[in-house]
Design an enzyme around this catalytic site. Structure first.
Site, PDB file in Angstrom:
ATOM      1  NE  ARG A  21       4.084  10.125  -2.926  1.00 10.65           N
ATOM      2  CZ  ARG A  21       3.262  10.197  -3.978  1.00 10.65           C
ATOM      3  NH1 ARG A  21       3.768  10.180  -5.198  1.00 10.65           N
ATOM      4  NH2 ARG A  21       1.963  10.277  -3.817  1.00 10.65           N
ATOM      5  CB  SER A  35      -0.935  -0.036   1.203  1.00  6.90           C
ATOM      6  OG  SER A  35      -1.563  -1.291   1.221  1.00  6.90           O
ATOM      7  CG  ASP A  70      -4.290  -0.324   1.074  1.00  5.50           C
ATOM      8  OD1 ASP A  70      -4.261   0.408   0.064  1.00  5.50           O
ATOM      9  OD2 ASP A  70      -4.035   0.089   2.215  1.00  5.50           O
TER      10      ASP A  70
HETATM   11 MG    MG Z   1      -4.499  -1.808   5.884  1.00  2.00          MG
END
Ligand code: MG
Ligand code: ADP
Length: 535
Positions: free
Chosen positions: A171, A156, A209
């Site tokens: 990044r 994520s 995610d």
């Molecule tokens: Mg999470």
């Protein structure tokens, strides 16, 4: 009542009015469309090459791992094909030192070790068979493909996705900083460490995610239409939604199925309005940003997500403590203190260290509505080592925390509303009887009391949404969303894999797989329940 007045004045600085919300939505829509037109906009609007959402009939056993921002989760998921699933998982906190490790290898080796521990604990038979066979059979591939778990990797952080299991890190965010990893393919990094440990695992899909949450919600949610948005309010915040292909004006590399006319887009909305056209900006927002590792970036996230709300509150508290005319967490304010001891802040209190106040205590503050605020006062003692806080202290703390939390929820409504409006779901006559479904995940939205209620309150105040629109928007927790979503994408990826040479082992492996599956199901049944995740 200097303290009470001071707390009121500070809380007012976190007001985010209905008018602000409406202005925010208009700007969000503008920045979304800018991101669809060109690279380099505040909203990255990254095409994910996922062009359809599941319908609940998908089946199979998969693994998933999730590197969030705070925790690393490893799970195996059995999709039952009827909108339900079995899920077994373990969760470990990511060691702080690995978030800023010198090399990417250090972090990914840790992740691979956790996968090994999980397999040994929950799928030992399959794991042992694999090891035994590795020693007795030399297959041309070094392993036998069918017996390998397909793993969906939920990662994520902003990624340039190059394929279903390939993507390079753009990044770091959320306090991670390992420069060595930037520009590298994170799936390859993980696969390399998995292979070093000889684990029967293939990284089959790379999943954000938000996309996982969208997938999971579509798999589990009832109704004809899938979810339109998957959103995270955890350590960080972000959302992925279903966009019309024709709206994506910037060039897209890579192959994708055009038949649905849709494409899931990862907004990377944490960076909404980095230029501060419309975002609120109190002195504490300025200070938090200045002291962060990425000043000027993720400006929306810094006002909305779990990693930052506690820190904002801490900065306010520290400033209040310095004011000579305000008695905050000092004994003078404890006249009506029913506890005997003197109010003081222990020298080892984390109140004075950056990130020293976990957002979780804001949930405690919001949940405690007793006249004496006993729970909150105990929590202040146990987590922040503020001894014998008075009722006034706790009231001031609660008021300011509440204002910060409320602003976050109203800002969350800005992103949600803008995306609902962008998809046209509220005005589409074909789905007029259906709810507009939104899957959410993350500790903040899950545990902060009334977070969703405050979002709805703001949604009702938005001109193009209103009472009627807000009623149709159904925001539901996608429980275990990232795991289930990653499994669903690993399933799609497995279907896309080219056939590899396997005739020789076909029967033997088929049997092995059936055994493993039966075993896995047996252990899953002991571990957990069918999770229908309908709310
Ligand atoms: Mg999470
Ligand atoms: P991740 O982002 O790693 O997937 P979570 O969704 O659990 O993990 O989010 C963790 C974040 O949520 C942390 O920033 C933490 O401070 C915050 N958090 C944890 N528990 C709570 C709670 N009860 N209320 C509000 N925030 C919480």
């Amino acid at each position: 009542m200097a303290l009470e007045a001071e707390a009121k004045a500070i809380s007012a600085k976190f007001d985010y009015t209905d008018e602000d919300v409406n202005k925010g939505v208009r700007e969000f829509l503008r920045q979304m469309n800018e991101g669809l037109e060109k690279d380099g906009a505040s909203l990255s609007q990254i095409p994910t090459y996922v062009t359809a959402v599941p319908n609940g009939t998908e089946k199979g056993l998969y693994m998933a791992v999730d590197l969030g921002g705070t925790n690393f989760r490893v799970c195996s998921i059995n999709l039952n094909g009827d909108s339900t699933f079995h899920l077994t998982y373990t969760k470990v906190a990511i060691p702080k030192e690995l978030m800023v490790a010198k090399t990417a290898e250090e972090l990914f080796a840790f992740l691979a070790q956790q996968i090994e521990v999980f397999l040994r604990t929950h799928h030992e038979e399959q794991f042992e068979k694999h090891l035994r066979r590795r020693m007795t059979i030399s297959s041309p591939l070094g392993f036998v493909d069918e017996d390998v778990f397909r793993l969906g990797f939920t990662f994520s952080f902003p990624i340039q996705q190059l394929g279903i299991n390939k993507g390079t890190l753009i990044r770091w965010t959320k306090g991670f900083d390992i420069p060595d990893a930037i520009g590298k393919d994170v799936c390859a990094l993980l696969q390399k460490e998995i292979d070093k440990l000889h684990l029967p695992v293939k990284v089959a899909a790379l999943v954000n995610d938000t996309v996982g949450t969208l997938m999971a919600r579509s798999y589990t949610s009832p109704g004809k239409t899938g979810a339109v948005l998957g959103a995270i309010f955890g350590t960080g915040t972000n959302g992925a939604y279903i966009e019309k292909l024709s709206n994506i004006k910037k060039p897209m590399q890579g192959e994708y199925d055009q038949s649905t006319g849709d494409m899931v887009v990862n907004t990377e909305w944490g960076s909404f309005d980095n230029q501060l056209n419309v975002l609120p900006n109190t002195p504490w927002d300025v200070e938090l940003d200045k002291q962060s590792i990425n000043p000027g970036i993720q400006m929306y996230e810094k006002r909305v997500s779990g990693m930052f709300l506690g820190e904002l509150l801490r900065l306010v508290v520290v400033e209040l403590l310095k004011k000579p005319h305000v008695s905050f967490f000092k004994d003078e304010s404890s006249d009506s203190n029913d506890w005997k001891s003197t109010t003081n802040i222990a020298s080892d209190s984390t109140l004075y260290t950056q990130w020293g106040l976990d957002t979780a205590i804001m949930s405690v503050a919001a949940a405690d509505n007793t006249p004496e605020l006993v729970t909150l006062r105990q929590e202040l003692e146990s987590t922040l080592h503020v001894y014998a806080p008075s009722l006034e202290d706790a009231q001031a703390f609660k008021a300011i925390a509440g204002a910060i939390g409320r602003r976050a929820a109203r800002l969350a409504a800005v992103a949600i509303a803008a995306i609902v409006l962008q998809t046209g779901s509220l005005t589409n006559p074909e789905t007029a009887d259906e709810p507009v479904d939104i899957g959410v995940d993350g500790s903040l939205v899950e545990y902060y009391p009334y977070f969703r209620d405050m979002i709805y309150e703001a949604l009702r105040a938005i001109e193009s949404v209103g009472e009627e629109g807000a009623k149709r928007i159904r925001i539901g927790i996608a429980k275990d969303g990232s795991g289930v979503g990653a499994a669903l994408i690993a399933l799609v990826a497995a279907g896309m894999e080219k056939a590899e040479p396997k005739e020789y082992f076909a029967d033997y492996i088929g049997q092995l797989r059936r055994n493993a599956r039966e075993h896995a199901l047996g252990s899953l049944a002991e571990e957990g329940d069918d999770v229908a995740a309908r709310d």
